[in-house]
Design a protein around this motif. Structure first.
Motif, short mmCIF file in Angstrom:
data_model
loop_
_atom_site.label_atom_id
_atom_site.label_comp_id
_atom_site.label_asym_id
_atom_site.label_seq_id
_atom_site.Cartn_x
_atom_site.Cartn_y
_atom_site.Cartn_z
N GLY A 22 3.28 32.89 32.59
CA GLY A 22 4.54 33.57 32.27
C GLY A 22 4.55 34.06 30.84
O GLY A 22 3.52 34.46 30.30
N ALA A 23 5.72 33.98 30.23
CA ALA A 23 5.90 34.53 28.89
C ALA A 23 5.05 33.80 27.85
O ALA A 23 4.74 34.33 26.79
N MET A 24 4.66 32.55 28.21
CA MET A 24 3.93 31.72 27.25
C MET A 24 2.64 32.38 26.78
O MET A 24 2.24 32.21 25.63
N ILE A 25 2.01 33.16 27.67
CA ILE A 25 0.71 33.72 27.31
C ILE A 25 0.84 34.90 26.35
O ILE A 25 -0.14 35.40 25.83
N THR A 26 2.07 35.35 26.11
CA THR A 26 2.24 36.45 25.14
C THR A 26 2.57 35.90 23.75
O THR A 26 2.78 36.67 22.83
N HIS A 27 2.61 34.56 23.64
CA HIS A 27 2.90 33.97 22.33
C HIS A 27 1.67 33.92 21.45
O HIS A 27 0.55 33.81 21.93
N LYS A 28 1.90 33.97 20.13
CA LYS A 28 0.83 33.78 19.16
C LYS A 28 0.54 32.27 19.08
O LYS A 28 1.41 31.45 19.36
N PRO A 29 -0.69 31.88 18.69
CA PRO A 29 -1.06 30.45 18.65
C PRO A 29 -0.07 29.59 17.87
O PRO A 29 0.22 28.47 18.28
N THR A 30 0.46 30.11 16.76
CA THR A 30 1.36 29.28 15.94
C THR A 30 2.66 28.95 16.67
O THR A 30 3.38 28.04 16.26
N GLU A 31 2.93 29.68 17.75
CA GLU A 31 4.17 29.41 18.50
C GLU A 31 3.93 28.43 19.64
O GLU A 31 4.85 28.14 20.40
N LEU A 32 2.69 27.93 19.74
CA LEU A 32 2.36 27.00 20.83
C LEU A 32 2.12 25.60 20.27
O LEU A 32 1.78 25.43 19.10
N SER A 33 2.28 24.58 21.14
CA SER A 33 2.01 23.19 20.72
C SER A 33 0.50 22.97 20.64
O SER A 33 -0.28 23.78 21.14
N GLY A 34 0.10 21.86 20.04
CA GLY A 34 -1.33 21.56 19.90
C GLY A 34 -2.02 21.50 21.26
O GLY A 34 -3.09 22.07 21.45
N GLY A 35 -1.39 20.82 22.23
CA GLY A 35 -1.97 20.71 23.56
C GLY A 35 -2.12 22.07 24.22
O GLY A 35 -3.15 22.38 24.81
N GLN A 36 -1.09 22.89 24.05
CA GLN A 36 -1.14 24.25 24.63
C GLN A 36 -2.23 25.08 23.98
O GLN A 36 -2.98 25.80 24.65
N GLN A 37 -2.36 24.92 22.65
CA GLN A 37 -3.41 25.68 21.95
C GLN A 37 -4.79 25.27 22.45
O GLN A 37 -5.67 26.11 22.63
N GLN A 38 -4.96 23.93 22.67
CA GLN A 38 -6.28 23.48 23.12
C GLN A 38 -6.55 23.99 24.53
O GLN A 38 -7.68 24.33 24.87
N ARG A 39 -5.52 24.11 25.34
CA ARG A 39 -5.69 24.66 26.69
C ARG A 39 -6.10 26.14 26.61
O ARG A 39 -6.97 26.58 27.36
N VAL A 40 -5.46 26.86 25.69
CA VAL A 40 -5.85 28.27 25.49
C VAL A 40 -7.31 28.35 25.07
O VAL A 40 -8.09 29.16 25.57
N SER A 41 -7.70 27.44 24.17
CA SER A 41 -9.08 27.51 23.67
C SER A 41 -10.08 27.14 24.76
O SER A 41 -11.17 27.68 24.81
N ALA B 98 -7.16 16.31 17.36
CA ALA B 98 -5.92 16.69 16.72
C ALA B 98 -4.73 16.52 17.67
O ALA B 98 -3.67 17.09 17.43
N LEU B 99 -4.94 15.74 18.76
CA LEU B 99 -3.88 15.65 19.77
C LEU B 99 -3.40 14.21 19.93
O LEU B 99 -4.15 13.25 19.68
N ASP B 100 -2.17 14.04 20.39
CA ASP B 100 -1.67 12.68 20.67
C ASP B 100 -2.32 12.15 21.94
O ASP B 100 -2.94 12.89 22.69
N SER B 101 -2.17 10.83 22.21
CA SER B 101 -2.96 10.19 23.27
C SER B 101 -2.62 10.75 24.66
O SER B 101 -3.50 10.93 25.48
N GLN B 102 -1.34 11.05 24.88
CA GLN B 102 -0.96 11.57 26.20
C GLN B 102 -1.57 12.95 26.45
O GLN B 102 -2.16 13.20 27.50
N THR B 103 -1.46 13.81 25.43
CA THR B 103 -2.03 15.15 25.55
C THR B 103 -3.55 15.05 25.66
O THR B 103 -4.19 15.78 26.42
#
Lengths: 387, 224
Positions: free
Chosen positions: B137-156, B176-181
């Motif tokens: 959805g709209a999430m993929i149009t965000h710049k990396p700085t607008e995403l959480s660490g877990g989301q950024q790692q998923r993008v990467s 760089a992520l918390d244990s759950q992520t």
């Protein structure tokens, strides 16, 4: 060539991210292009305006004594030789004397040129009145008439002390600018009869004008006079046609405009240095990003392209804006100097806008070459570990 | 039929010449990773594990020894060929995600495809991969700085997969992520490995290393 528009987007977005810095670099290029283009437009307009003024008299050759030969004037014998050599062309002998004039309480110093009345209408153009037929009066140039407020019927006193002569103004001549064989704008034209009665008939002439009937004959007539008079390799007379003069004037104007363009070029050079600086900053800030791009498979040349795009965007934007503004800037200078904007949109002027845009863009891209090279040659591992 | 070694290092030595004396980062190290393996590399900092990952990732060339990626020797390759190899055969997942800040999530994933094919993507693969790692959805149009660490790692991770590489190289992917992520990212890597991709991961987290089939310990540039 590699063109992937994502690299172009990256370049564009990076410039947008640092919009103020990019704007300042663009302004530098705008000023540089504006400077060289406006100067180029001025030079081209001057040349166009001079050429325009000369075109009326292009079928006239002027023969004068070659002062290096020791003669100051054209003799009667030489005049006859010129007439023979010129064939069917009209030959006019001219004498010019400088004398004081008095109009009312105003005094001045002007040239008085004598001409046979029957030739006047061939060489000169009236704006009002008529040409003198004998010794009854004179015709005056427009500029001179304006300055002394002379009208047809006004009286002028020529000469001083006991040699004063009062004459009537019979006609006012149209201004010719650079154009005429004799510059009449600020002078008095009299008949030979009047002239000889005042200054004496020496049977010598200051200048001989040859009006060629057909433009195509101008070179052959010139050569004929040359061979008739300058025999035995001795240069007795100098023959000028207005093309020579035009060429000389245009040559000088060309040199001047090149010089002032070079001065304008200094500001473009400074702009180039500022682009160089902006690009180096951009590379230094983006070391980490370059490392990432390299590690995920971006080639060196693609990194180079990305930075050259930045320089290209800055340079092209600045050059286009500068080129458009130079119509205003160049137009303003031309208007101030020539009071005439007709030359501004001539092709010879427009070409300077094109040159300005090309030079401005080239300077920017060249300024980006070293930073782009530096970026591409970064070691990916070192770049990745940068913070 | 025995599986092919997708990564093979033969007596690889890497020496960094420094004014204070040469530093031997890798010392005659040999290693084979077969296709479909999930290998964790562990070691203290300065042990040479990052150098090893850089060598496998063709970001650097060894001082001596041979490296084979997908049975091709890299020692004769020039920079252009090594870059192509990284682009086509290897996917990188970094500790700090290393997304391009000027590009959106979608464009970050699309980027390796664009540099490979020299044109923008029309296949829809970047969206598909982003959906697989859980972004849509709209999430993929965000710049990396607008995403959480877990989301950024998923993008990467989606970016690493877009050119369908044989090898996934992960440098402290959960660092760089918390244990759950972290565990959800590790589940994702496990899933990718189960689909047949070779995963080599550097970590100093024992818990994370447990996801791997095999753990290699490095000390002073040698496998211990």
């Amino acid at each position: 060539m590699i063109f992937s528009d994502i690299l172009f987007d990256l370049a564009r977005r990076n410039l947008q991210l640092h919009s103020l810095r990019s704007l300042l670099a663009v302004i530098g290029i705008v000023i540089g292009v504006l400077a060289i283009t406006s100067m180029g437009i001025l030079g081209a307009s001057l040349q166009a305006s001079v050429t325009d003024q000369f075109s009326d008299s292009v079928n006239i050759l002027t023969v004068s004594s070659d002062s290096r030969g020791g003669y100051d004037k054209i003799t009667d014998r030489q005049l006859k030789e010129i007439t023979t050599a010129a064939g069917q062309s009209n030959v006019f002998a001219l004498n010019t004397e400088y004398d004081r004039i008095t109009v009312g309480s105003e005094m001045g110093f002007v040239g008085i040129t004598a001409l046979k009345p029957e030739y006047m209408s061939d060489l000169l153009e009236l704006s009002s009145g008529r040409f003198p037929k004998a010794a009854e009066g004179v015709a005056v140039g427009q500029t001179l008439a304006d300055e002394y407020d002379l009208k047809v019927g006004s009286r002028i006193t020529i000469g001083k002390d006991d040699k004063e002569k009062r004459v009537r103004v019979l006609g006012i001549l149209k201004n010719t600018g650079f154009g005429g064989v004799i510059s009449t704008d600020y002078s008095i034209i009299s008949s030979e009869r009047w002239y000889f009665s005042v200054y004496g008939d020496t049977k010598e002439y200051d200048q001989v004008a040859v009006q060629v009937r057909d433009m195509d004959d101008i070179d052959s007539v010139k050569e004929s006079i040359e061979t008739h008079l300058n025999r035995n390799r001795k240069k007795v007379v100098t023959i000028m046609d207005s093309r020579d003069f035009l060429q000389a004037v245009n040559g000088v104007l060309g040199t001047i405009s090149l010089f002032i363009m070079a001065i304008g070029g200094i500001s473009l050079l400074v702009a180039g240095v500022s682009i160089f600086n902006v690009m180096l900053m951009s590379v230094n800030e983006r070391v980490k990003e370059i490392g990432i791009l390299r590690s995920i498979g971006t080639q060196k040349q693609e990194i180079r392209m990305m930075f050259l795009y930045e320089a290209l965007i800055l340079g092209f934007t600045g050059s286009i804006v500068g080129g458009l503004l130079s119509f205003l800037g160049g137009g303003a200078i031309v208007y101030l100097m020539l009071n005439d904007l007709s030359c501004l949109f001539a092709p010879s002027t427009m070409v300077y806008v094109l040159y300005g845009v090309i030079i401005g863009t080239t300077v920017s891209v060249l300024s980006g070459v070293y930073p782009a090279y530096k970026a591409a040659e970064l070691n990916p591992i070192d770049a990745l570990s940068a913070e | 039929m025995s599986k092919k070694p997708v990564i093979k290092l033969d007596d690889v030595t890497k020496i960094y010449p420094l004014p204070a004396g040469d530093v031997v980062a890798l010392d005659n190290l040999s290693l084979e990773v077969t296709e479909g393996e999930f290998v964790a590399i562990m070691g203290a900092s300065g042990s040479g594990k990052s150098t090893l990952l850089n060598q496998i990732g063709c970001l650097d060339v060894p001082t001596s020894g041979e490296i084979y990626i997908d049975e091709r020797s890299t020692s004769e390759m020039n920079d252009y060929e090594l870059t192509e190899l990284r682009r086509d055969k290897i996917g990188f997942v970094f500790q700090k995600f290393n997304l391009i800040p000027l590009l959106t999530a979608y464009e970050n994933v699309e980027y390796p495809l664009v540099v490979k094919h020299k044109k923008r993507d029309t296949s829809g693969r970047p969206e598909e991969l982003l959906r697989r790692v859980g972004l849509e959805g709209a999430m993929i149009t965000h710049k990396p700085t607008e995403l959480s660490g877990g989301q950024q790692q998923r993008v990467s991770i989606a970016r690493a997969l877009v050119n369908d590489p044989k090898i996934l190289l992960c440098d402290e992917p959960t660092g760089a992520l918390d244990s759950q992520t972290s565990s959800s990212i590790m589940d994702l890597l496990t899933e990718l490995n189960e689909q047949g991709r070779t995963v080599v991961m550097v970590t100093h987290d024992l818990h994370v290393a447990e996801y791997a089939h095999r753990t290699i310990r490095i000390s002073d540039g040698k496998i211990v």
